[in-house]
Write a protein that holds these residues in place. Structure first.
Motif, short mmCIF file in Angstrom:
data_model
loop_
_atom_site.label_atom_id
_atom_site.label_comp_id
_atom_site.label_asym_id
_atom_site.label_seq_id
_atom_site.Cartn_x
_atom_site.Cartn_y
_atom_site.Cartn_z
N MET A 1 12.56 65.78 13.34
CA MET A 1 12.59 66.05 14.75
C MET A 1 14.16 65.93 15.81
O MET A 1 14.12 64.26 15.00
N ASN A 2 13.60 66.18 16.82
CA ASN A 2 14.91 65.69 17.71
C ASN A 2 14.23 64.36 18.38
O ASN A 2 13.74 63.96 18.65
N ASP A 3 15.38 64.20 19.02
CA ASP A 3 15.32 63.04 19.96
C ASP A 3 14.72 63.05 20.95
O ASP A 3 15.95 64.77 21.80
N LEU A 4 14.05 62.79 22.26
CA LEU A 4 13.90 63.81 23.43
C LEU A 4 14.34 62.57 24.54
O LEU A 4 13.80 62.16 25.00
N SER A 5 15.16 62.09 24.15
CA SER A 5 15.64 60.94 24.99
C SER A 5 15.99 61.39 26.36
O SER A 5 16.31 61.90 27.10
N LEU A 6 15.05 61.16 26.87
CA LEU A 6 14.87 61.33 28.83
C LEU A 6 14.82 60.21 29.67
O LEU A 6 14.90 59.09 29.28
N THR A 7 15.78 60.05 30.66
CA THR A 7 16.66 59.21 31.07
C THR A 7 16.36 59.21 32.65
O THR A 7 16.93 60.58 33.41
N THR A 8 15.69 58.19 33.37
CA THR A 8 15.42 58.46 34.81
C THR A 8 16.83 57.30 35.95
O THR A 8 16.46 57.01 36.68
N ALA A 9 17.39 56.60 34.41
CA ALA A 9 18.14 55.40 35.41
C ALA A 9 19.12 55.23 34.75
O ALA A 9 19.00 54.37 33.31
N PRO A 10 19.92 56.21 34.86
CA PRO A 10 20.90 56.35 34.74
C PRO A 10 22.11 54.77 34.19
O PRO A 10 23.08 54.59 33.20
N THR A 11 21.59 53.77 34.99
CA THR A 11 21.94 52.57 35.15
C THR A 11 21.91 51.69 33.47
O THR A 11 22.63 50.97 33.54
N VAL A 12 20.82 51.78 32.74
CA VAL A 12 20.26 51.54 32.12
C VAL A 12 20.58 51.96 30.98
O VAL A 12 19.58 51.81 29.53
N ARG A 13 20.94 53.23 31.01
CA ARG A 13 21.34 54.12 29.73
C ARG A 13 21.24 53.50 28.43
O ARG A 13 20.79 53.35 27.06
N SER A 14 22.12 52.80 28.26
CA SER A 14 23.35 52.45 27.24
C SER A 14 22.95 51.29 27.10
O SER A 14 22.34 50.68 27.70
N LEU A 15 22.19 51.00 25.75
CA LEU A 15 21.93 50.63 24.67
C LEU A 15 22.88 49.14 24.09
O LEU A 15 22.98 48.43 23.32
N ALA A 16 24.31 49.80 24.52
CA ALA A 16 25.64 48.60 24.05
C ALA A 16 25.45 47.24 24.22
O ALA A 16 25.99 46.67 24.08
N HIS A 17 24.90 46.88 25.19
CA HIS A 17 24.83 45.54 25.60
C HIS A 17 23.69 44.43 25.10
O HIS A 17 23.30 43.32 25.36
N VAL A 18 22.48 45.64 24.13
CA VAL A 18 21.40 44.83 23.85
C VAL A 18 21.81 43.78 22.84
O VAL A 18 22.58 44.19 21.76
N CYS A 19 21.25 42.39 23.16
CA CYS A 19 21.32 41.63 21.44
C CYS A 19 20.20 41.27 20.68
O CYS A 19 19.60 40.40 20.20
N ASP A 20 18.53 41.93 21.53
CA ASP A 20 17.40 41.50 21.28
C ASP A 20 16.77 42.98 21.16
O ASP A 20 16.90 43.51 22.51
N TRP A 21 16.32 42.88 20.13
CA TRP A 21 15.79 43.71 20.11
C TRP A 21 14.18 43.11 19.84
O TRP A 21 13.59 43.31 18.93
#
Length: 237
Positions: A1-21
């Motif tokens: 299945m394809n990822d259907l990533s839809l983002t309307t908030a570009p400032t939080v689009r990246s998850l590179a800063h995440v340390c708690d999942w």
């Protein structure tokens, strides 16, 4: 299945800063198509039938209204009928877990995430452990914050999230929440978490599932949408 990533908030689009999942359990760590939650859902209808002496259709409508309006059927029954939550949870989780199959790809993807991993579920601990045992992921999570930890006040109520975040010292600005229900992502968005809705295929339908349960959000409180959690995690935005 394809990822259907839809983002309307570009400032939080990246998850590179995440340390708690933070992951929901039902219909998130396993797909709706295995119909595990459908067993629980049916048991809840039978529970409401016995409690109220209603017929199947009337009991089902009442059950679903509680689920929609109170966050869980349990919360509605506790509020309106003063039931014993432990009896309810034991009864509705008397199910066959064989439909949840091992998912080594998902387990590996979660294990590879940098930082802590948690489950935040409106279900109970025993149910969560049974699901994780089937998936092969018993070792993945630092803590399972369940409905008892929430004092039976479930998502999407703010109290459930506040108690969880406080208990584990989580900075929501460095955390992400995965859930199948878009309404359960509203508070995470409001407190600063990245949000990901895990959805079923667009053509999925089930006689026990109301349309609102399958809704895909397009509002700003849902930053990403995916049909395939393992693929999404392996190719983080």
């Amino acid at each position: 299945m394809n990822d259907l990533s839809l983002t309307t908030a570009p400032t939080v689009r990246s998850l590179a800063h995440v340390c708690d999942w933070v992951f929901d359990l039902d219909n998130t760590l396993y797909p709706r198509t295995c119909n595990l939650f459908a067993q629980i859902d049916l048991n809840m209808t039978y529970y409401v039938m016995e409690l109220t002496a209603l017929g199947f259709e009337e009991a089902r409508a009442l059950q679903k209204s509680y689920y929609r309006d109170y966050g869980t059927t349990l919360n509605g029954l506790m509020t309106r009928h003063r039931i014993d939550p432990d009896h309810f949870l034991t009864t509705v989780h008397a199910i066959d877990y064989a439909s949840v199959v091992p998912h080594p790809e998902l387990v590996a993807a979660i294990a590879a995430l940098p930082g802590r991993k948690f489950i935040l579920t409106n279900g109970d601990l025993g149910h969560a452990m049974a699901v994780l045992a089937r998936l092969g992921g018993e070792h993945l999570f630092e803590h399972i914050f369940d409905i008892r930890d929430m004092a039976f006040v479930p998502k999407p109520h703010r109290q459930a999230y506040d108690g969880f975040l406080t208990r584990h010292g989580i900075d929501p600005m460095r955390a992400v929440m995965f859930d199948d229900l878009e309404k359960n992502l509203l508070v995470p968005h409001e407190v600063g978490m990245v949000t990901v809705q895990v959805v079923a295929d667009e053509d999925f339908a089930h006689e026990q599932v109301d349309a609102w349960e399958l809704g895909r959000a397009s509002g700003t409180h849902v930053h990403h949408v995916t049909e395939d959690l393992a693929t999404f995690l392996k190719a983080l935005p």
